[in-house]
Design an enzyme around this catalytic site. Structure first.
Site, PDB file in Angstrom:
ATOM      1  N   TYR A  84       0.840  -1.202   0.000  1.00 17.09           N
ATOM      2  CA  TYR A  84       0.000   0.000   0.000  1.00 17.09           C
ATOM      3  C   TYR A  84       0.877   1.255   0.000  1.00 17.09           C
ATOM      4  O   TYR A  84       0.657   2.179  -0.786  1.00 17.09           O
ATOM      5  CB  TYR A  84      -0.938  -0.025   1.211  1.00 17.09           C
ATOM      6  CG  TYR A  84      -1.794   1.213   1.341  1.00 17.09           C
ATOM      7  CD1 TYR A  84      -2.804   1.475   0.416  1.00 17.09           C
ATOM      8  CD2 TYR A  84      -1.585   2.112   2.376  1.00 17.09           C
ATOM      9  CE1 TYR A  84      -3.578   2.609   0.528  1.00 17.09           C
ATOM     10  CE2 TYR A  84      -2.360   3.250   2.494  1.00 17.09           C
ATOM     11  CZ  TYR A  84      -3.355   3.497   1.559  1.00 17.09           C
ATOM     12  OH  TYR A  84      -4.130   4.638   1.668  1.00 17.09           O
ATOM     13  N   GLU A  94     -11.954   5.256   3.912  1.00 15.03           N
ATOM     14  CA  GLU A  94     -11.479   6.131   4.997  1.00 15.03           C
ATOM     15  C   GLU A  94     -12.584   6.331   6.028  1.00 15.03           C
ATOM     16  O   GLU A  94     -12.326   6.343   7.228  1.00 15.03           O
ATOM     17  CB  GLU A  94     -10.979   7.474   4.452  1.00 15.03           C
ATOM     18  CG  GLU A  94      -9.706   7.382   3.643  1.00 15.03           C
ATOM     19  CD  GLU A  94      -8.452   7.030   4.436  1.00 15.03           C
ATOM     20  OE1 GLU A  94      -8.482   7.004   5.687  1.00 15.03           O
ATOM     21  OE2 GLU A  94      -7.415   6.777   3.801  1.00 15.03           O
ATOM     22  N   TRP A 151      -6.082   1.587  10.180  1.00 11.32           N
ATOM     23  CA  TRP A 151      -6.154   1.498   8.723  1.00 11.32           C
ATOM     24  C   TRP A 151      -5.880   0.079   8.238  1.00 11.32           C
ATOM     25  O   TRP A 151      -6.497  -0.383   7.279  1.00 11.32           O
ATOM     26  CB  TRP A 151      -5.188   2.492   8.079  1.00 11.32           C
ATOM     27  CG  TRP A 151      -5.214   2.424   6.588  1.00 11.32           C
ATOM     28  CD1 TRP A 151      -4.182   2.090   5.775  1.00 11.32           C
ATOM     29  CD2 TRP A 151      -6.331   2.660   5.721  1.00 11.32           C
ATOM     30  NE1 TRP A 151      -4.588   2.108   4.453  1.00 11.32           N
ATOM     31  CE2 TRP A 151      -5.910   2.454   4.392  1.00 11.32           C
ATOM     32  CE3 TRP A 151      -7.662   3.008   5.939  1.00 11.32           C
ATOM     33  CZ2 TRP A 151      -6.759   2.600   3.298  1.00 11.32           C
ATOM     34  CZ3 TRP A 151      -8.505   3.152   4.843  1.00 11.32           C
ATOM     35  CH2 TRP A 151      -8.048   2.948   3.549  1.00 11.32           C
TER      36      TRP A 151
END
Length: 190
Positions: free
Chosen positions: A19, A41, A49
């Site tokens: 990522y 998000e 996350w």
């Protein structure tokens, strides 16, 4: 032994490294990807996350590839199906917020021609380049993320507080918060 210098936050988890290396901080101008990141998000609110990142493929399947045209048609039966899906975060408010955001996303696209045109105007269509060296230097919010959050709330978007919006700005490359010694920072700044 790998001598590539990365931002320390990505650690040694391969999903985080991928990522970091391939997505985070790289400018995104594709509306579908911008929508996906807005929903993800928002799903992160109150969570880490990496929790969302590990569930991203499940989200893509559950939310019809983040197609807002399909998502606006979700009814109570679909919401129930999503609430039973162990592959995503099963929070009724977040799921309902994603459906609301799909509707408002499409309205924003109709008004501005694309979501890309709408959101990137906040940074004059050019990424903000910061010069951070440590994680403690990176803010959770900025006056600009406050403004974008406030503007999106006025439109009716959900799960778009200033902290979420700043993370969104980082993820979509509106702001480059890679550490100055990170190889991606150097790639992006050129």
């Amino acid at each position: 032994m790998c001598d590539i210098k990365r931002c320390s936050w990505c650690g040694d988890s391969q999903i985080y490294i991928d990522y970091h290396d391939k997505e985070w901080g790289r400018p995104v101008h594709d509306d579908r990807k911008l929508f996906e990141m807005l929903i993800l998000e928002g799903a992160q609110a109150g969570l880490s996350w990496i929790t969302v990142l590990k569930k991203r493929e499940n989200y893509r399947q559950a939310f019809d590839g983040f197609d807002p045209h399909k998502m606006v048609r979700y009814d109570e039966a679909k919401i129930q199906q999503l609430l039973e899906n162990k592959g995503i975060i099963r929070n009724r408010l977040k799921i309902a917020g994603a459906i609301t955001n799909a509707k408002l996303f499409l309205e924003t696209v109709e008004k501005y021609g694309s979501f890309d045109s709408f959101i990137w105007r906040y940074v004059d269509y050019t990424p903000i380049i910061n010069r951070f060296e440590k994680i403690k230097d990176i803010p959770a919010t900025t006056p600009l993320s406050d403004k974008i959050s406030k503007d999106l709330k006025k439109i009716g978007f959900k799960f778009i507080g200033s902290t979420i919006i700043y993370a969104y700005m980082q993820a979509t490359g509106m702001v480059n918060d890679h550490f100055t010694d990170c190889f991606v920072y150097r790639e992006l700044v050129g």
